[in-house]
Design an enzyme around this catalytic site. Structure first.
Site, short mmCIF file in Angstrom:
data_model
loop_
_atom_site.label_atom_id
_atom_site.label_comp_id
_atom_site.label_asym_id
_atom_site.label_seq_id
_atom_site.Cartn_x
_atom_site.Cartn_y
_atom_site.Cartn_z
N SER A 138 0.82 -1.22 0.00
CA SER A 138 0.00 0.00 0.00
C SER A 138 0.85 1.27 0.00
O SER A 138 1.94 1.31 0.60
CB SER A 138 -0.95 0.04 1.20
OG SER A 138 -1.57 1.31 1.35
N TYR A 151 -3.22 0.48 10.43
CA TYR A 151 -2.92 0.26 9.01
C TYR A 151 -1.66 1.01 8.61
O TYR A 151 -0.77 0.46 7.95
CB TYR A 151 -4.10 0.71 8.15
CG TYR A 151 -4.01 0.31 6.69
CD1 TYR A 151 -4.24 -1.00 6.31
CD2 TYR A 151 -3.71 1.24 5.71
CE1 TYR A 151 -4.18 -1.38 4.97
CE2 TYR A 151 -3.65 0.89 4.37
CZ TYR A 151 -3.88 -0.43 4.00
OH TYR A 151 -3.81 -0.79 2.68
N LYS A 155 1.66 -1.11 7.51
CA LYS A 155 2.08 -1.04 6.11
C LYS A 155 3.48 -0.45 5.97
O LYS A 155 4.24 -0.84 5.07
CB LYS A 155 1.06 -0.24 5.29
CG LYS A 155 -0.25 -0.99 5.07
CD LYS A 155 -0.05 -2.32 4.36
CE LYS A 155 -1.34 -3.03 4.04
NZ LYS A 155 -1.13 -4.30 3.32
#
Length: 262
Positions: A138, A151, A155
């Site tokens: 991502s 997140y 990531k």
């Protein structure tokens, strides 16, 4: 790295980017596709719809035992794995208030699953002197994920781990790519927008929302060029540069974007 004639494993393969990769690799005439997902039935249904050799299996990527079994069964069936796509991922939509259990779950899916697959598949790749790891990380791993602390953190860790793998094993014939898309039209983004998550709003406002098929095409091109960073959204490279060269200005801009959409 050409996909044709290669044995490929994809996790998180039943939908979104994983399913798009499976369809694109099938049209590129991969020798065999092993599609792994927590929803084994959906993975099997996708496999049966593809041309060429493809099987679907149920696997929980947060279980090192199941990931190792996935690799060993694939090696037993096809004798090699040329490309392993660690693609499974989750968002949380939560900030500092996220309970510890949610942090742990996000870490397990977004980071430890990559560790487990690398541990399992690298020995056979190193023995052959060749192999490719594609990790879906991502753009949040290069920039941030506004409104989603677990997140953003996981990531970044996923990108860092991919870098470490490339540095450590690149001289032994192992190629590594980190796939870092921004907005992609998948259930992950659609569900976030439906629930009003600020992170989903920022992602949708930050640039074009690509189809999963567009991302899969960028992956084929990136693998062919053996790029470490595969950026389906080219503007992410510009944002990444801005973040590195004037971090304070970048943070100010991100705060403004967050405040405008909050």
């Amino acid at each position: 790295m050409k996909v044709d004639g290669k044995v490929v494993v994809i996790t998180g393969a039943a939908g979104g980017i994983g399913a798009a990769l499976a369809r694109r690799f099938a049209t590129a005439q991969a020798a065999a596709l092993v599609l792994a997902d927590l929803d084994g039935s959906a993975a099997s249904a996708l496999a049966s719809s593809l041309p060429g050799e493809a099987i679907g299996v149920e696997a929980d990527v947060t279980s090192e035992e199941q990931v190792a079994e996935l690799v060993q069964e694939t090696l037993g069936r096809y004798d090699r794995i040329d490309l392993f796509c660690a693609n499974a991922g989750i968002t949380s939509g939560a900030g500092l208030e996220a309970p510890t259990e949610l942090w742990e779950r996000t870490w397990a899916v977004n980071v430890l699953s990559h560790v487990y697959s690398a541990r399992a598949v690298l020995p056979s790749m190193l023995e052959r002197g060749s192999g490719y790891l594609l990790h879906t990380c991502s753009a949040a791993g290069l920039l941030t994920a506004v409104g989603d602390a677990p997140y953003a953190v996981t990531k970044h860790a996923a990108v860092s781990f991919a870098e470490w793998l490339s540095i450590t094993y690149g001289s032994d014939g192992i190629k590594v790519s980190a796939l870092c898309p921004q907005g992609v039209d998948t259930p992950m983004l659609r569900d976030g927008l439906k629930e009003g998550h600020i992170g989903a709003k920022v992602t949708a406002a930050g640039g074009a929302v690509l189809s999963a098929e567009d991302v899969a095409e960028a992956v084929v091109e990136g693998l062919d060029a053996e790029k470490f960073l595969i950026l389906p959204h080219p503007e992410v490279a510009k944002y990444y540069l801005h973040r590195a060269t004037d971090t304070d200005r970048w943070l100010t801009g991100m705060r403004g974007l967050r405040d405008s959409l909050a």
